[in-house]
Enzyme design. Structure first.
Site, mmCIF file in Angstrom:
data_model
loop_
_atom_site.group_PDB
_atom_site.id
_atom_site.type_symbol
_atom_site.label_atom_id
_atom_site.label_comp_id
_atom_site.label_asym_id
_atom_site.label_seq_id
_atom_site.Cartn_x
_atom_site.Cartn_y
_atom_site.Cartn_z
ATOM 1 N N GLU A 106 6.103 -4.135 0.899
ATOM 2 C CA GLU A 106 7.490 -3.925 1.299
ATOM 3 C C GLU A 106 7.740 -4.487 2.690
ATOM 4 O O GLU A 106 6.845 -4.492 3.542
ATOM 5 C CB GLU A 106 7.837 -2.430 1.270
ATOM 6 C CG GLU A 106 7.908 -1.868 -0.139
ATOM 7 C CD GLU A 106 8.235 -0.382 -0.179
ATOM 8 O OE1 GLU A 106 8.837 0.044 -1.174
ATOM 9 O OE2 GLU A 106 7.880 0.336 0.777
ATOM 10 N N CYS A 130 10.694 -6.130 9.809
ATOM 11 C CA CYS A 130 9.422 -5.417 9.855
ATOM 12 C C CYS A 130 8.576 -5.905 8.691
ATOM 13 O O CYS A 130 8.968 -5.752 7.527
ATOM 14 C CB CYS A 130 9.657 -3.909 9.771
ATOM 15 S SG CYS A 130 8.143 -2.919 9.722
ATOM 16 N N CYS A 152 -3.387 0.234 2.874
ATOM 17 C CA CYS A 152 -4.008 0.392 4.194
ATOM 18 C C CYS A 152 -5.235 1.283 4.043
ATOM 19 O O CYS A 152 -5.218 2.245 3.264
ATOM 20 C CB CYS A 152 -3.025 1.018 5.184
ATOM 21 S SG CYS A 152 -3.682 1.151 6.877
ATOM 22 N N CYS A 198 -4.271 7.515 7.690
ATOM 23 C CA CYS A 198 -3.506 8.418 8.560
ATOM 24 C C CYS A 198 -2.787 9.452 7.690
ATOM 25 O O CYS A 198 -2.147 9.099 6.696
ATOM 26 C CB CYS A 198 -2.499 7.626 9.389
ATOM 27 S SG CYS A 198 -3.273 6.460 10.539
ATOM 28 N N CYS A 229 1.152 9.097 6.778
ATOM 29 C CA CYS A 229 1.675 7.783 6.383
ATOM 30 C C CYS A 229 1.619 7.605 4.868
ATOM 31 O O CYS A 229 0.565 7.809 4.246
ATOM 32 C CB CYS A 229 0.880 6.681 7.071
ATOM 33 S SG CYS A 229 1.437 5.010 6.660
ATOM 34 N N CYS A 249 9.454 4.020 9.628
ATOM 35 C CA CYS A 249 8.040 3.999 10.007
ATOM 36 C C CYS A 249 7.239 5.015 9.201
ATOM 37 O O CYS A 249 7.594 6.192 9.143
ATOM 38 C CB CYS A 249 7.895 4.320 11.497
ATOM 39 S SG CYS A 249 8.572 3.066 12.586
#
Length: 387
Positions: A130, A143, A150, A154, A157, A370
């Protein structure tokens, strides 16, 4: 066998029809490995030297490569037909030899009240990434993602729940920006590597992409308008400083205390807070640039007076500015603090020499802010919310 490998390399340009013959001769069991040799080269992602080399392979003069490069990035052509100073025969040869890009738009979500637009792309291998367009006049920011998924895990996230699927290529990174440039009427002024993935874990491709973005004959986005974000890969931060990279660097901090930071961000176990801060000091001293610390605020987790005082000491120690980001919900484990608490936390931090800003992320209402990117269709996200 060496002869066959040489023949395979030549297929990149003009001999793809012999794939089956070479497969038989080499007795290669895994045909997918063979395919990597004979797939058409992708145009988007080539730098100027790559465009010149492509032309050399096509028995063309080097200046044709420079023309191709400028048409592709500076003039942002959408097809070979637009490259009017290239001979028609060469344009035809290019169309038969190379693929234009690698991304397929799956979904474009423009429902956000902020004007942000989220783009869901499918990669050639079926994975998804995305990207987000963020309007904040006079800035118009893209962005971009640097990885599919990933691997840093975290806790707050959404991307982390995908795990690391793979690094993106230079072309896959650049094409996100180019697609949005064509889609939006406003000129894109800024690019931030804050989408899916850890940019410094895909270091070479991210830096090559940033170089293309900032090249005057490329996409011509000023280096100071490009931000590379990291969760705190200290060794790569030192490398970044030593290489004299001109792009801005942002570090996700999220807690001034090692034990809590490691609980929120497992990468802090590999790079403890003291190691990260030494790397940040090294970067600031070597580059003579102001570092940005990103601090996501979670209600009743890291928004106390004690956190503010410890954070203030860090920011005073290292030439840096601080962005406070109220948490964008991705899991019921954490909550966003209310506006009064966010303002109180900011007041506890003042004064800060290099600056303090509160960034209420745009696009959170369409899971485009974010920490919210998960590479899923809007309908799938809604199904997860309702389940």
């Amino acid at each position: 066998m060496h002869y066959i490998k040489v023949q395979i390399s030549r297929l990149k340009v003009n001999n793809a029809r012999r794939v089956n013959e070479l497969q038989s001769e080499a007795k290669i069991a895994n045909f997918s490995m063979m395919q990597r040799f004979v797939e058409k080269q992708t145009l988007i992602g080539l730098n100027e030297a790559g465009c010149i080399e492509l032309m050399r392979q096509l028995d063309e003069k080097p200046y044709r490569g420079r023309q191709l490069y400028r048409w592709l990035y500076r003039r942002r052509a959408a097809s070979f037909a637009e490259m009017t100073d290239l001979p028609e025969a060469l344009r035809q040869k290019l169309s038969e030899t190379v693929e234009w890009g690698q991304l397929e738009l799956v979904e474009r979500d423009d429902r956000s009240s902020s004007g942000s637009i989220k783009y869901l792309f499918r990669l050639r291998d079926g994975r998804h990434i995305e990207s987000v367009y963020i309007p904040d006049p006079p800035r118009h920011t893209v962005c971009v993602s640097s990885q599919a998924g990933c691997g840093l895990n975290c806790r707050f996230c959404a991307t982390a729940r995908l795990g690391l699927q793979r690094n993106l290529t230079v072309g896959e990174i650049i094409e996100q920006v180019m697609f949005i440039m064509r889609d939006r009427p406003q000129p894109i002024t800024n690019v931030v590597f804050m989408g899916m993935g850890e940019p410094l874990a895909n270091y070479e491709h991210v830096m090559e992409a940033a170089d293309l973005l900032s090249d005057y004959n490329g996409l011509a986005i000023g280096a100071r308008r490009i931000v590379i974000s990291t969760a705190g890969l200290a060794d790569q931060m030192i490398r970044y400083a030593d290489e004299g990279r001109k792009y801005r660097l942002a570090v996700s901090l999220n807690s001034p205390f090692q034990e809590q930071r490691a609980a929120l961000m497992p990468i802090a176990k590999r790079y403890p807070l003291d190691v990260l801060l030494k790397a940040a000091e090294y970067y600031a001293g070597k580059s003579r640039k102001i570092l940005t610390f990103e601090y996501v605020l979670f209600a009743d987790v890291n928004d106390s007076r004690e956190h503010a005082e410890a954070l203030k000491r860090i920011v005073k120690r290292i030439p840096s500015k601080l962005n406070l980001i109220p948490y964008n919900p991705t899991t019921a484990e954490f909550r966003r603090p209310d506006e009064e608490r966010v303002n109180q936390f900011a007041q506890w931090l003042l004064p800060l020499h290099a600056g303090l800003s509160v960034r209420w992320s745009k696009g959170h209402d369409v899971n485009a802010a974010c920490g919210q990117l998960a590479g899923r269709r809007m309908t799938e996200v809604q199904a997860c919310v309702n389940s």
